[in-house]
Scaffold this motif. Structure first.
Motif, PDB file in Angstrom:
ATOM      1  N   SER A 112     -28.618 -29.383  32.554  1.00 49.01           N
ATOM      2  CA  SER A 112     -27.484 -28.481  32.205  1.00 49.01           C
ATOM      3  C   SER A 112     -27.250 -28.798  30.678  1.00 49.01           C
ATOM      4  CB  SER A 112     -26.303 -29.288  33.122  1.00 49.01           C
ATOM      5  OG  SER A 112     -25.122 -28.470  32.394  1.00 49.01           O
ATOM      6  N   THR A 113     -27.708 -27.593  29.955  1.00 50.55           N
ATOM      7  CA  THR A 113     -27.562 -27.845  28.530  1.00 50.55           C
ATOM      8  C   THR A 113     -26.057 -28.321  27.959  1.00 50.55           C
ATOM      9  OG1 THR A 113     -29.220 -26.144  28.199  1.00 50.55           O
ATOM     10  CG2 THR A 113     -27.808 -26.638  26.378  1.00 50.55           C
ATOM     11  N   LEU A 114     -25.906 -28.887  26.902  1.00 47.55           N
ATOM     12  CA  LEU A 114     -24.690 -29.320  26.386  1.00 47.55           C
ATOM     13  C   LEU A 114     -23.924 -28.102  26.185  1.00 47.55           C
ATOM     14  CD1 LEU A 114     -24.949 -30.350  22.441  1.00 47.55           C
ATOM     15  CD2 LEU A 114     -26.884 -29.406  23.836  1.00 47.55           C
ATOM     16  N   PRO A 115     -22.358 -28.159  26.529  1.00 47.74           N
ATOM     17  CA  PRO A 115     -21.715 -26.986  26.418  1.00 47.74           C
ATOM     18  C   PRO A 115     -21.464 -26.376  25.231  1.00 47.74           C
ATOM     19  CG  PRO A 115     -20.555 -28.439  27.805  1.00 47.74           C
ATOM     20  CD  PRO A 115     -21.800 -29.400  27.409  1.00 47.74           C
ATOM     21  N   SER A 116     -21.561 -27.153  24.050  1.00 47.56           N
ATOM     22  CA  SER A 116     -21.368 -26.402  22.754  1.00 47.56           C
ATOM     23  C   SER A 116     -22.572 -25.578  22.550  1.00 47.56           C
ATOM     24  CB  SER A 116     -21.353 -27.547  21.816  1.00 47.56           C
ATOM     25  OG  SER A 116     -22.565 -28.432  21.539  1.00 47.56           O
ATOM     26  N   LEU A 117     -23.816 -25.843  22.872  1.00 50.89           N
ATOM     27  CA  LEU A 117     -25.037 -25.331  22.615  1.00 50.89           C
ATOM     28  C   LEU A 117     -25.023 -24.119  23.635  1.00 50.89           C
ATOM     29  CD1 LEU A 117     -27.746 -24.587  21.382  1.00 50.89           C
ATOM     30  CD2 LEU A 117     -28.686 -26.137  22.797  1.00 50.89           C
ATOM     31  N   VAL A 118     -24.443 -24.055  24.801  1.00 47.48           N
ATOM     32  CA  VAL A 118     -24.310 -22.928  25.772  1.00 47.48           C
ATOM     33  C   VAL A 118     -23.766 -21.890  24.997  1.00 47.48           C
ATOM     34  CG1 VAL A 118     -23.415 -22.205  27.961  1.00 47.48           C
ATOM     35  CG2 VAL A 118     -24.906 -24.343  27.735  1.00 47.48           C
ATOM     36  N   VAL A 119     -22.326 -22.204  24.549  1.00 41.91           N
ATOM     37  CA  VAL A 119     -21.414 -21.290  24.252  1.00 41.91           C
ATOM     38  C   VAL A 119     -22.018 -20.563  22.694  1.00 41.91           C
ATOM     39  CG1 VAL A 119     -19.189 -21.019  22.701  1.00 41.91           C
ATOM     40  CG2 VAL A 119     -19.541 -22.394  24.868  1.00 41.91           C
ATOM     41  N   ARG A 120     -22.678 -21.564  21.794  1.00 36.91           N
ATOM     42  CA  ARG A 120     -23.387 -21.017  20.491  1.00 36.91           C
ATOM     43  C   ARG A 120     -24.461 -19.996  21.098  1.00 36.91           C
ATOM     44  NH1 ARG A 120     -26.829 -25.145  16.803  1.00 36.91           N
ATOM     45  NH2 ARG A 120     -27.573 -23.586  15.383  1.00 36.91           N
ATOM     46  N   MET A 121     -25.148 -20.456  21.980  1.00 36.75           N
ATOM     47  CA  MET A 121     -26.317 -19.366  22.138  1.00 36.75           C
ATOM     48  C   MET A 121     -25.558 -17.930  22.597  1.00 36.75           C
ATOM     49  SD  MET A 121     -29.338 -20.727  22.567  1.00 36.75           S
ATOM     50  CE  MET A 121     -30.301 -19.794  23.635  1.00 36.75           C
ATOM     51  N   TRP A 122     -24.643 -17.839  23.756  1.00 35.65           N
ATOM     52  CA  TRP A 122     -23.882 -16.551  24.035  1.00 35.65           C
ATOM     53  C   TRP A 122     -23.411 -15.961  22.640  1.00 35.65           C
ATOM     54  CZ3 TRP A 122     -25.994 -14.723  27.873  1.00 35.65           C
ATOM     55  CH2 TRP A 122     -26.186 -15.481  29.073  1.00 35.65           C
ATOM     56  N   ALA A 123     -22.614 -16.685  21.833  1.00 36.64           N
ATOM     57  CA  ALA A 123     -22.146 -16.199  20.716  1.00 36.64           C
ATOM     58  C   ALA A 123     -23.191 -15.820  19.639  1.00 36.64           C
ATOM     59  CB  ALA A 123     -21.151 -17.200  19.764  1.00 36.64           C
ATOM     60  N   ASP A 124     -24.206 -16.565  19.427  1.00 35.70           N
ATOM     61  CA  ASP A 124     -25.296 -16.057  18.481  1.00 35.70           C
ATOM     62  C   ASP A 124     -25.921 -14.916  18.867  1.00 35.70           C
ATOM     63  OD1 ASP A 124     -24.948 -18.239  16.777  1.00 35.70           O
ATOM     64  OD2 ASP A 124     -26.562 -19.300  17.419  1.00 35.70           O
ATOM     65  N   ALA A 125     -26.047 -14.594  20.257  1.00 39.72           N
ATOM     66  CA  ALA A 125     -26.486 -13.310  20.551  1.00 39.72           C
ATOM     67  C   ALA A 125     -25.622 -12.257  20.727  1.00 39.72           C
ATOM     68  CB  ALA A 125     -27.056 -13.605  22.164  1.00 39.72           C
ATOM     69  N   ASP A 126     -24.302 -12.471  20.265  1.00 38.23           N
ATOM     70  CA  ASP A 126     -23.419 -11.563  19.993  1.00 38.23           C
ATOM     71  C   ASP A 126     -23.134 -10.787  21.318  1.00 38.23           C
ATOM     72  OD1 ASP A 126     -21.824  -9.708  18.551  1.00 38.23           O
ATOM     73  OD2 ASP A 126     -22.974  -8.300  17.951  1.00 38.23           O
ATOM     74  N   VAL A 127     -22.869 -11.564  22.353  1.00 40.69           N
ATOM     75  CA  VAL A 127     -22.636 -11.023  23.478  1.00 40.69           C
ATOM     76  C   VAL A 127     -21.131 -10.526  23.682  1.00 40.69           C
ATOM     77  CG1 VAL A 127     -22.360 -11.647  25.934  1.00 40.69           C
ATOM     78  CG2 VAL A 127     -24.405 -12.404  24.874  1.00 40.69           C
ATOM     79  N   ARG A 128     -20.736  -9.408  24.162  1.00 42.10           N
ATOM     80  CA  ARG A 128     -19.619  -8.884  24.246  1.00 42.10           C
ATOM     81  C   ARG A 128     -19.197  -8.178  25.419  1.00 42.10           C
ATOM     82  NH1 ARG A 128     -19.829  -5.247  20.542  1.00 42.10           N
ATOM     83  NH2 ARG A 128     -21.646  -5.656  19.354  1.00 42.10           N
ATOM     84  N   GLU A 129     -18.098  -8.215  25.877  1.00 45.94           N
ATOM     85  CA  GLU A 129     -17.508  -7.316  26.982  1.00 45.94           C
ATOM     86  C   GLU A 129     -18.161  -5.916  26.771  1.00 45.94           C
ATOM     87  OE1 GLU A 129     -15.357  -8.919  24.932  1.00 45.94           O
ATOM     88  OE2 GLU A 129     -14.362 -10.331  26.430  1.00 45.94           O
ATOM     89  N   GLY A 130     -18.589  -5.536  28.078  1.00 57.13           N
ATOM     90  CA  GLY A 130     -19.373  -4.258  28.328  1.00 57.13           C
ATOM     91  C   GLY A 130     -20.987  -4.398  28.223  1.00 57.13           C
TER      92      GLY A 130
END
Length: 399
Positions: A112-130
């Motif tokens: 289970s990857t550290l939460p800060s990196l999980v969030v960083r990955m989703w944010a770095d990929a520019d994941v947004r609603e839709g």
């Protein structure tokens, strides 16, 4: 030990504390991801994991202690809400957490990857609603749950190569009310039934960019990957897919690493002494120290990846003071031995492994030691090349 009845209350308090700490570190600047971390109960996705003991065993191996709510409730819950990667599997063996035993050494194969990196990955990929998203590497399902909380389950597909891991993740996800599309599949080939995707994010690393992922991404869509190899050099890249099926993107800074996709894991190479026995007894003075790619610095982390591009089939290990390079594909080998304040290189086989690495290190120095963000990865039908305005192109192996 019986799990306390107020588990959810304890978990809520610890989750609040974790969110506060992550926010203070600047990790949760996006309110959407902050809300997801505040909501998703990480402890539901890690019923058991291993933590390292304070001391190694008599052979120098790390002692891994199983931690569950039944064994040590306080330690388990505190670790679940710490910004820490939690190892859940070694060597592909799924543990029975009701009878889990202490382990000595082993190669982690799920976590289970550290939460800060999980969030960083989703944010770095520019994941947004839709956005429709493909996650490669479901693992425990915690990262998947965050994406479902932010985007809605209908827009999330997650694949996992290990059926036992996916079964556990699916149970946790469904118990929390999340219903993403889940499948046992090899991330090397993506997942055609749900393509095409706006974003693809991999929680494992690949030797090169799997071309199937380009074909499964909408034009203008993005792929966030960690690249790795048999030297264990890593680099992250955010690729933008073009309408013609090609893609390009800059490397990203930092020292993030992920476990290799299982089909890209390094092969066994036997006893380093056997390889060294066939090398010339006397060598030459090394132009660069191996410490340039092995030191615990951000520059060395970057240089190790560049060196790996130069010798993609090489592996490295240190025995005593001697650094060994072994290439099982060509039969080439090299050793670097410290001699009175310098390093002596001995090489054999069709590929001069350290000589190739030295050429990259020298070119890097001559170019002014450029950082990762100055390199661009180009992916096209003819191959994959890492390019820099002042350096020769470095090819990546075809996955």
């Amino acid at each position: 030990m019986t799990v306390p009845a107020d588990l959810e209350i304890d978990a809520f308090r610890l989750r609040e504390a974790m969110v506060k700490a992550l926010a203070e570190d600047g990790v949760l600047a996006d309110p959407g991801w902050r809300a997801a971390v505040e909501t998703v109960p990480r402890h539901r996705f890690v019923p058991g994991f291993y933590l390292p003991a304070d001391e190694r065993d008599g052979q120098g191996l790390t002692v891994w202690e199983p931690v569950t709510a039944e064994v040590d409730y306080g330690r388990w819950l505190a670790a679940a809400y710490s910004d820490t990667t939690l190892i859940t599997q070694f060597d592909g063996d799924e543990p029975d957490w009701k009878q889990a035993a202490v382990r000595h050494g082993g190669a982690p194969t799920s976590s289970s990857t550290l939460p800060s990196l999980v969030v960083r990955m989703w944010a770095d990929a520019d994941v947004r609603e839709g956005h429709t998203v493909l996650e490669i590497g479901t693992g425990t399902g915690y990262s998947t749950a965050l994406a479902c909380e932010r985007l809605g389950s209908a827009d999330v597909t997650s694949i996992e190569v290990d059926p036992h891991r996916l079964k556990q993740a699916a149970s946790a996800l469904y118990a929390c009310g999340f219903t993403p599309t889940l499948a046992v599949a090899d991330g090397l080939y993506g997942y055609w039934p749900e393509a095409k995707f706006d974003r693809i994010v991999a929680a494992c690393s690949f030797r090169g960019v799997p071309l199937a992922l380009l074909a499964q991404t909408r034009p203008g869509g993005k792929i966030l990957l960690t690249l790795s190899g048999w030297l264990y050099g890593y680099a992250r890249v955010l690729l933008t897919v073009n309408g013609d099926g090609t893609a390009e993107g800059q490397l990203m800074g930092g020292t993030v690493s992920f476990m290799s996709a299982r089909t890209h894991a390094a092969p066994m190479f036997g006893n380093p002494a056997h390889w060294a026995a066939g090398l010339p007894e006397t060598g030459r003075a090394a132009r660069h120290s191996p410490e340039r790619i092995t030191a615990a610095t951000e520059e060395a982390f970057h240089l190790l990846f560049l060196a790996q591009c130069a010798v993609p089939d090489a592996q490295m290990t240190t025995v005593g003071d001697v650094v060994h390079l072994v290439d099982v594909m060509t039969g080439s080998a090299a050793t670097l031995t410290p001699r009175e304040g310098r390093w002596e290189v001995s090489e054999g086989g069709p590929v001069k492994l350290w000589e190739r690495i030295e050429a990259v290190l020298s070119a890097y120095d001559e170019a002014g030691r450029p950082g990762p963000q100055t390199f661009t990865l180009h992916v096209y039908d003819g191959g994959q090349h890492l390019r820099h305005p002042q350096l020769p192109g470095l090819p990546l192996p075809r996955p």
